[in-house]
Design an enzyme around this catalytic site. Structure first.
Site, PDB file in Angstrom:
ATOM      1  CE1 TYR A  32      -4.311  -1.844   0.487  1.00 42.40           C
ATOM      2  CE2 TYR A  32      -3.135  -3.405   2.164  1.00 42.40           C
ATOM      3  CZ  TYR A  32      -3.525  -3.183   0.561  1.00 42.40           C
ATOM      4  OH  TYR A  32      -4.736  -4.405   1.153  1.00 42.40           O
ATOM      5  CE1 TYR A  71      -8.734  -4.577   0.588  1.00 38.39           C
ATOM      6  CE2 TYR A  71      -8.663  -5.447   2.585  1.00 38.39           C
ATOM      7  CZ  TYR A  71      -8.300  -5.475   1.666  1.00 38.39           C
ATOM      8  OH  TYR A  71      -6.700  -6.146   1.628  1.00 38.39           O
ATOM      9  CG  ASP A 109     -14.294 -10.416   6.161  1.00 37.77           C
ATOM     10  OD1 ASP A 109     -14.020 -10.881   7.203  1.00 37.77           O
ATOM     11  OD2 ASP A 109     -13.892 -10.109   4.933  1.00 37.77           O
ATOM     12  CE  LYS A 137      -7.346  -7.138   8.763  1.00 32.57           C
ATOM     13  NZ  LYS A 137      -5.805  -7.242   8.435  1.00 32.57           N
TER      14      LYS A 137
END
Length: 433
Positions: free
Chosen positions: A28, A155, A246, A275
């Site tokens: 990014y 996202y 999600d 995560k």
């Protein structure tokens, strides 16, 4: 063959940032004019330290993964022990205790009736598997469905399937012509819920509905109410649409409960996790599903097999790290810390919502987001982003803005003193920038 003579010892004349700039391509990041990358040499608790000894509060949990703090001794001990037992083994045709035990411990605490665990490497691949499960489920049942329902501004990751179900943005611009079609809908609210449920009730060839429950993370920490999501799920189930939650970002305590879907009456068929799963120690992804979905893949016909896998599927070390992270997560002290952070954020929201430069402030659980007033410049590429990022780094705080939106998403061990320090720095920025 490679020329071994070209191997060199790193130059002692260069610091870590300079060496980095010669060999690394960061995520990014527009490398043409990137800010210097800060060399971190140590992590301890809520802090990381650079090579000059400067301490930073990791207020974003290193991209939302580090839920218990850096170098947690319990996780480190369990990982070290496993390294001397079994570091990895192929997971096709073989199994091992850490993978089985993690599934046995995780499934009972997930929302709804989740029955099977499929291991992958990260959040994007967990989503890929979920999509493939749904699409092949209908194909295996002899009722092919190919449409997918998702939220605008969502996202779900950077692999192609995950990008396809994510909102079209600067993240996907270069690949839009290669992404499959998705039906995108607005986040539900009081004004549009009737329209949305009516729309969903008319869908006939939709395989699944995928969503980030309660919070759209990279989309700008956009938040919406559980009761409206519940209505969308109910309408989807009535229309024969499978439900994918999600929870890659929202799972493991971020929304105030262990999983965001605990706040829903209607539960998902599939859940994606990553995560915080390993406590921020190393990569691991999980896709869980109900027995109904799993059973659709049981057949004498080998073409009905889920042909998906990764070299490091169910890595024993990552599974052990996850088990150790679960140990900590399920302690009453951790839940108390989650509630403490939630209360602190709520009080801070009330304190700053009237500041002139605060366009909006929103909070769910341990996540609070402040949207800066910037006139018409509100995109991810806002020039304000670098100003804010550098401002907080100078004060020893890692806050990584999403354009004109900053957010605090800290490890659960963060102290009230460190939170207050972050709050004061934000208030100063609202006046000075």
């Amino acid at each position: 063959m490679s020329d071994i003579s070209k191997l060199q010892t790193p130059s002692s004349e260069l610091n870590l940032t300079e060496r980095d700039s010669k060999v690394i391509w960061h995520p990014y990041t527009q490398m043409k004019n990137a800010l210097p990358h800060i060399p971190i040499v140590k992590g301890e608790g809520v802090y990381v330290f650079d090579e000059n000894g400067k301490r930073y509060i990791d207020a974003v949990s290193s991209w939302w993964v580090n839920i218990h703090g850096h170098a947690h001794p319990h996780i480190a001990k369990k990982v070290a022990e496993q390294l001397n037992i079994l570091e990895h083994v192929i997971f096709a045709g073989f199994t091992h205790e850490p993978a089985v035990l993690l599934a046995e411990r995780l499934l009972p605490i997930l929302p709804g009736k989740q029955d099977k665990v499929f291991y992958t490497d990260n959040g994007s691949t967990a989503v890929e598997v979920a999509l493939k499960m749904c699409l092949q489920y209908w194909d295996n049942k002899g009722k092919p469905k190919t449409r997918i329902l998702a939220f605008k501004n969502a996202y779900h990751g950077d692999t192609f399937g995950a990008m396809s179900v994510s909102g079209r943005s600067i993240f996907t611009d270069a690949f839009n012509s290669l992404l499959f079609d998705v039906d995108f809908i607005d986040l539900p609210n009081e004004d549009n819920i009737s329209h949305l449920t009516s729309y969903i009730s008319q869908l006939t060839d939709t395989a699944c509905f995928i969503f980030e429950p309660l919070i759209l993370g990279s989309g700008g920490m956009l938040m919406y109410e559980a009761k409206y999501l519940d209505e969308l799920i109910a309408a989807s189930k009535q229309a024969g649409i499978l439900i994918i939650a999600d929870e890659v970002m929202t799972g493991f305590g971020r929304t105030g409960t262990y999983f965001a879907c605990e706040k829903l009456d209607n539960k998902p068929d599939i859940i994606c996790l990553s995560k915080g799963l390993t406590g921020g120690t190393m990569p691991l992804g999980i896709t869980t599903c109900t027995d109904e979905i799993f059973t659709a893949f049981l057949s004498e016909d080998k073409l009905k097999t889920l042909y998906h896998g990764h070299s490091f599927t169910a890595n024993p070390i990552a599974c052990v790290a996850s088990l150790a992270s679960l140990d900590i997560l399920l302690q009453k002290e951790t839940l108390a810390n989650i509630k403490r952070i939630e209360a602190k954020h709520a009080a801070f929201l009330l304190e700053i919502k009237a500041y002139p430069k605060v366009k909006a402030v929103r909070q769910t659980g341990t996540i609070i987001a402040i949207e800066w007033e910037t006139g018409n410049e509100t995109s991810y590429l806002s020039n304000l982003r670098n100003l804010l990022y550098s401002y907080f780094l100078e004060k020893g705080i890692i806050l990584r803005p999403l354009g004109n939106i900053i957010y605090i998403l800290p490890p659960y061990i963060i102290s009230d003193e460190d939170l207050d320090y972050i709050y004061e720095a934000i208030k100063s920025a609202l006046v000075e920038i």
